[in-house]
Scaffold this motif. Structure first.
Motif, PDB file in Angstrom:
ATOM      1  N   THR A 184       6.673   0.736   2.928  1.00  0.00           N
ATOM      2  CA  THR A 184       5.847   1.006   4.102  1.00  0.00           C
ATOM      3  C   THR A 184       6.203   2.365   4.698  1.00  0.00           C
ATOM      4  N   LYS A 185       7.300   2.970   4.205  1.00  0.00           N
ATOM      5  CA  LYS A 185       7.722   4.261   4.731  1.00  0.00           C
ATOM      6  C   LYS A 185       8.245   5.174   3.620  1.00  0.00           C
ATOM      7  N   PHE A 186       8.020   6.469   3.800  1.00  0.00           N
ATOM      8  CA  PHE A 186       8.508   7.481   2.861  1.00  0.00           C
ATOM      9  C   PHE A 186       9.688   8.182   3.538  1.00  0.00           C
ATOM     10  N   ILE A 187      10.843   8.120   2.889  1.00  0.00           N
ATOM     11  CA  ILE A 187      12.075   8.590   3.522  1.00  0.00           C
ATOM     12  C   ILE A 187      12.649   9.789   2.760  1.00  0.00           C
ATOM     13  N   THR A 188      12.937  10.859   3.496  1.00  0.00           N
ATOM     14  CA  THR A 188      13.633  12.009   2.932  1.00  0.00           C
ATOM     15  C   THR A 188      15.069  11.974   3.435  1.00  0.00           C
ATOM     16  N   VAL A 219      11.190   7.960  16.473  1.00  0.00           N
ATOM     17  CA  VAL A 219      11.220   8.492  15.106  1.00  0.00           C
ATOM     18  C   VAL A 219      11.005   7.363  14.090  1.00  0.00           C
ATOM     19  N   MET A 220      11.692   6.237  14.311  1.00  0.00           N
ATOM     20  CA  MET A 220      11.631   5.153  13.330  1.00  0.00           C
ATOM     21  C   MET A 220      10.236   4.548  13.226  1.00  0.00           C
ATOM     22  N   ALA A 221       9.429   4.726  14.253  1.00  0.00           N
ATOM     23  CA  ALA A 221       8.083   4.151  14.227  1.00  0.00           C
ATOM     24  C   ALA A 221       7.158   4.919  13.291  1.00  0.00           C
ATOM     25  N   GLU A 222       7.565   6.123  12.909  1.00  0.00           N
ATOM     26  CA  GLU A 222       6.703   6.923  12.036  1.00  0.00           C
ATOM     27  C   GLU A 222       6.766   6.426  10.589  1.00  0.00           C
ATOM     28  N   SER A 223       5.759   6.800   9.800  1.00  0.00           N
ATOM     29  CA  SER A 223       5.745   6.321   8.416  1.00  0.00           C
ATOM     30  C   SER A 223       6.425   7.314   7.467  1.00  0.00           C
ATOM     31  N   GLU A 224       6.727   8.510   7.962  1.00  0.00           N
ATOM     32  CA  GLU A 224       7.476   9.471   7.143  1.00  0.00           C
ATOM     33  C   GLU A 224       8.682   9.912   7.973  1.00  0.00           C
ATOM     34  N   ILE A 225       9.874   9.623   7.479  1.00  0.00           N
ATOM     35  CA  ILE A 225      11.091   9.819   8.267  1.00  0.00           C
ATOM     36  C   ILE A 225      12.096  10.647   7.471  1.00  0.00           C
ATOM     37  N   THR A 226      12.704  11.625   8.142  1.00  0.00           N
ATOM     38  CA  THR A 226      13.776  12.387   7.506  1.00  0.00           C
ATOM     39  C   THR A 226      15.115  12.017   8.132  1.00  0.00           C
ATOM     40  N   ILE A 227      16.057  11.625   7.272  1.00  0.00           N
ATOM     41  CA  ILE A 227      17.439  11.407   7.707  1.00  0.00           C
ATOM     42  C   ILE A 227      18.219  12.639   7.250  1.00  0.00           C
ATOM     43  N   ARG A 228      18.802  13.376   8.212  1.00  0.00           N
ATOM     44  CA  ARG A 228      19.505  14.603   7.855  1.00  0.00           C
ATOM     45  C   ARG A 228      20.978  14.440   8.206  1.00  0.00           C
ATOM     46  N   VAL A 229      21.848  14.793   7.259  1.00  0.00           N
ATOM     47  CA  VAL A 229      23.291  14.660   7.457  1.00  0.00           C
ATOM     48  C   VAL A 229      23.939  16.012   7.221  1.00  0.00           C
ATOM     49  N   GLN A 239      27.508  15.278  11.427  1.00  0.00           N
ATOM     50  CA  GLN A 239      26.360  15.201  12.329  1.00  0.00           C
ATOM     51  C   GLN A 239      25.243  14.481  11.576  1.00  0.00           C
ATOM     52  N   VAL A 240      24.506  13.654  12.275  1.00  0.00           N
ATOM     53  CA  VAL A 240      23.382  12.955  11.660  1.00  0.00           C
ATOM     54  C   VAL A 240      22.169  13.010  12.588  1.00  0.00           C
ATOM     55  N   TRP A 241      21.025  13.347  11.985  1.00  0.00           N
ATOM     56  CA  TRP A 241      19.774  13.357  12.732  1.00  0.00           C
ATOM     57  C   TRP A 241      18.777  12.378  12.117  1.00  0.00           C
ATOM     58  N   LEU A 242      18.041  11.691  12.959  1.00  0.00           N
ATOM     59  CA  LEU A 242      16.863  10.921  12.549  1.00  0.00           C
ATOM     60  C   LEU A 242      15.678  11.757  13.002  1.00  0.00           C
ATOM     61  N   GLY A 243      14.949  12.363  12.056  1.00  0.00           N
ATOM     62  CA  GLY A 243      13.897  13.300  12.479  1.00  0.00           C
ATOM     63  C   GLY A 243      14.538  14.410  13.296  1.00  0.00           C
ATOM     64  N   ASP A 244      14.020  14.664  14.497  1.00  0.00           N
ATOM     65  CA  ASP A 244      14.569  15.735  15.335  1.00  0.00           C
ATOM     66  C   ASP A 244      15.594  15.204  16.342  1.00  0.00           C
ATOM     67  N   MET A 281       0.844  -1.199   0.000  1.00  0.00           N
ATOM     68  CA  MET A 281       0.000   0.000   0.000  1.00  0.00           C
ATOM     69  C   MET A 281       0.877   1.245   0.000  1.00  0.00           C
ATOM     70  N   ALA A 282       0.421   2.269  -0.624  1.00  0.00           N
ATOM     71  CA  ALA A 282       1.197   3.499  -0.713  1.00  0.00           C
ATOM     72  C   ALA A 282       1.280   4.176   0.662  1.00  0.00           C
ATOM     73  N   VAL A 283       2.332   4.982   0.835  1.00  0.00           N
ATOM     74  CA  VAL A 283       2.614   5.610   2.129  1.00  0.00           C
ATOM     75  C   VAL A 283       2.090   7.045   2.144  1.00  0.00           C
ATOM     76  N   GLY A 284       1.287   7.373   3.141  1.00  0.00           N
ATOM     77  CA  GLY A 284       0.792   8.746   3.298  1.00  0.00           C
ATOM     78  C   GLY A 284      -0.348   9.049   2.333  1.00  0.00           C
ATOM     79  N   ASP A 285      -0.621  10.326   2.191  1.00  0.00           N
ATOM     80  CA  ASP A 285      -1.732  10.758   1.344  1.00  0.00           C
ATOM     81  C   ASP A 285      -1.317  10.732  -0.114  1.00  0.00           C
ATOM     82  N   VAL A 286      -1.889   9.816  -0.869  1.00  0.00           N
ATOM     83  CA  VAL A 286      -1.564   9.730  -2.295  1.00  0.00           C
ATOM     84  C   VAL A 286      -2.827   9.942  -3.124  1.00  0.00           C
ATOM     85  N   SER A 287      -3.840  10.535  -2.499  1.00  0.00           N
ATOM     86  CA  SER A 287      -5.123  10.658  -3.189  1.00  0.00           C
ATOM     87  C   SER A 287      -5.006  11.546  -4.421  1.00  0.00           C
TER      88      SER A 287
END
Lengths: 406, 406
Positions: free
Chosen positions: A280-284, A367-377, A341-346, A1-7
């Motif tokens: 199952t997850k959308f990753i930025t 953070v990892m439990a969420e379906s939309e996750i940002t990895i920031r480096v 420096q690396v962040w997972l979400g905040d 199934m698609a992740v998040g709002d794909v309507s």
């Protein structure tokens, strides 16, 4: 199934664009698998195509026809990619153009063919050609949603984006569709996308707008690192809503169009990732502090392609060591890991190249439990930045791709 | 389960090498997780290490100590990679060397530390240091099988190779072990491998032999494209079986040693692929007819890394279009696809860039059903060739890597 709002949003009509479709039984019976776009005379069309050396027959033909002038028709089939099909494949792509040109009373070079689906099999030409007239008969300006459905392969949802915007008191529309869920990676990742506007833009700027926005959208997504043989993105500008032509980047209206097109293209590209095979997850993945955007991209893709990072994301396991490893093997020269420096979400997971002292597994797991996750480096060595979008790697990715042809 | 015959051969003793091990409870209780190698005085040791910028603390220390001279001891723990651990990690790697040096009455710089396991956690130093004396107490020359078991992480089977060979009437031994099943890719792929011989070889040739053979073995395998932070391969030459030193590549004995070492290293490298995480098939990707070995490698790795090719192999689906696509996006310049031939085992699937006319799905399916498959590509533009070994991508790869830390 698609992740998040794909309507599917309301798909505003683009003046000067008509769409038809048919059930041609390219691969499966009783499904809409043939789509035709008709553009008003004078429409400016730009295209970008896959960099794959084994590019498909329709890609060869579309590139050639596009060089010869503006097309009046696009013809798209799903179910069969007409790639790896040798000379018969080229003949079939051309024959499709000839037949449609004959029916529509235009030159064959005014038709661009597109195919998506299984590689290495010949098109069922009799059935495909028989579908052209019914598709032409169904042409209407409000069929964008049908077209989005008619170009799907392993997609679980049709993909569309549409905006209206105003320039000098005139309302214009920008509407587009895309498809793709596997074999997705930079260098024209979409497999297929078609975007149109009725705003008046000069031919030179149409190509420039497409290149600029593709590099921030379709060329920044990856699902499995596989560059398709068929990727194509077409941007058609009908100018049918009136107004004086935008022919310079200094025209204030140019930046409005650029903004709208960027949003539409990013949405269409991200929809592909949200519908990534088994996602199952959308990753930025956002990388900043680089010397140039290339190294930011290299590191972002290294993270986004790592099967170990992707399976950890699937498992909601904050196994950040795998992210560090992927940064480390990206091939960026003279990387000073102690500045990273690396962040997972905040949540900061890595400070100055080592574990952040205040990091806790609980915070990472949240953070990892969420379906939309940002990895920031943050590379800590410059001002450049870039962002790539991807999804996780799940059992279902393997299932889908192990079963695709059966 | 591992693919094909991965049984442990009789592990011949190498004169001048003693091995000890202990249960130090690095990560799990009641398992052999600490291994020590002791080399006779005068042993020449060469090493190659990961290219990952985030290389682990023990890799830093081992490289530095190896530059200072020949080591007398290797100390290896599994369960914890001591990577991404910052300054405390470096201190822990050094402290391990100090403690072992003190117990064994050598210089700390004569100890090389190695770690493998989870990234980003500090070593449990008290337990690890407490294990050193028991490991030293257990030193004996016949413990190669124990050592192979003692360095395993997600491996399902211990990995060893051993040969005896004769030079000028003297019998010598070449014996080695390796470990690794995930995070495996070129540029020191093994994670860890230790090989020793009692033949007499000069220090310069030891390093050269290692580099040459690593490039045909560990640097030609891939499981998931993830280059580890800890990869290390050590080759120790004790010269304890007597004979005059081999100090020139022109010495006829050199080529005998090179052949034996190549076979041992290839076997140890291929054992890692055969035990690849979730692997159900062992795949040889052989590319020939290239302008140079680099482009042959680029294409071989492009195929070997493609998740779409790997899932098709898992599904026994002769979806050869995915192989063509992977060739096409490998980034090799000016590739003339019409000169390309591709075989699956003995079945030609692609002739001159298109489907081979005499190819049948039945013939392709017959090859794909086997557990050992060769994909052969002829680029038709030169004499260079190279070969890469990989495995398929299965549900179990995802399962293993989604569960690894839990």
């Amino acid at each position: 199934m698609a992740v998040g709002d794909v309507s599917m949003p309301h798909m505003h009509v683009v003046q000067g664009v008509k769409i038809g479709s048919a059930e041609a039984y390219v691969r499966y019976p009783n499904r809409r698998d043939l789509v035709i776009f008709e553009f008003a005379e004078g429409t400016n069309v730009a295209g970008v195509f896959t960099q794959n050396a084994f590019c498909a027959a329709p890609v060869h033909v579309s590139k050639k026809h596009l060089e010869m002038g503006n097309p009046r028709y696009l013809v798209i089939n799903t179910g069969n990619a007409n790639a790896g099909t040798g000379k018969p494949g080229m003949e079939n792509a051309r024959a499709t153009c000839y037949k449609l040109a004959e029916l529509a009373q235009v030159e064959a070079s005014e038709v661009l063919p597109f195919s998506t689906g299984v590689i290495g099999e010949q098109l069922p030409m009799e059935r495909l050609l028989s579908g052209l007239q019914p598709a032409l008969d169904s042409l209407k300006d409000s069929a964008w949603v049908d077209a989005a459905a008619g170009i799907m392969t392993t997609d679980t949802t049709p993909k569309g984006a549409s905006e209206q915007f105003e320039l000098d008191g005139v309302t214009y529309t920008m509407t587009g569709i895309s498809k793709g869920a596997g074999m997705i990676r930079p260098n024209m990742a979409t497999m297929l996308s078609f975007v149109a506007t009725d705003a008046p833009i000069s031919r030179e700027l149409v190509q420039q707008l497409l290149k600029t926005t593709v590099n921030q959208s379709f060329n920044r997504i990856t699902i499995d690192g596989d560059t398709s043989t068929n990727d194509s993105c077409i941007f058609a500008v009908t100018a049918q809503a009136g107004g004086t032509e935008i022919s310079s980047v200094d025209d204030v209206r140019y930046s409005v169009v650029l903004d709208v097109l960027t949003r539409v293209m990013k949405r269409l590209a991200q929809l592909i990732v949200r519908d990534g095979e088994g996602a199952t997850k959308f990753i930025t993945v956002a990388v900043e502090g680089g010397n140039d955007t290339q190294e930011c991209c290299d590191i972002a893709y290294s993270i986004a392609h790592s099967p170990l990072v992707k399976t950890a994301l699937f498992a909601s396991d904050p196994n950040w060591g795998r992210i560090l490893a992927a940064i480390g093997y990206a091939g960026v020269k003279d990387l000073d890991v102690e500045k990273i420096q690396v962040w997972l979400g905040d949540v900061q997971i890595c400070r100055d190249g080592g574990a952040a002292e205040d990091y806790t597994e609980e915070a990472g797991a949240r953070v990892m439990a969420e379906s939309e996750i940002t990895i920031r480096v943050d590379l800590g060595r410059g001002q450049a930045k870039d962002t790539v979008y991807t999804c996780d790697l799940s059992y279902d990715y393997v299932k889908i791709n192990a079963d695709y042809r059966s």
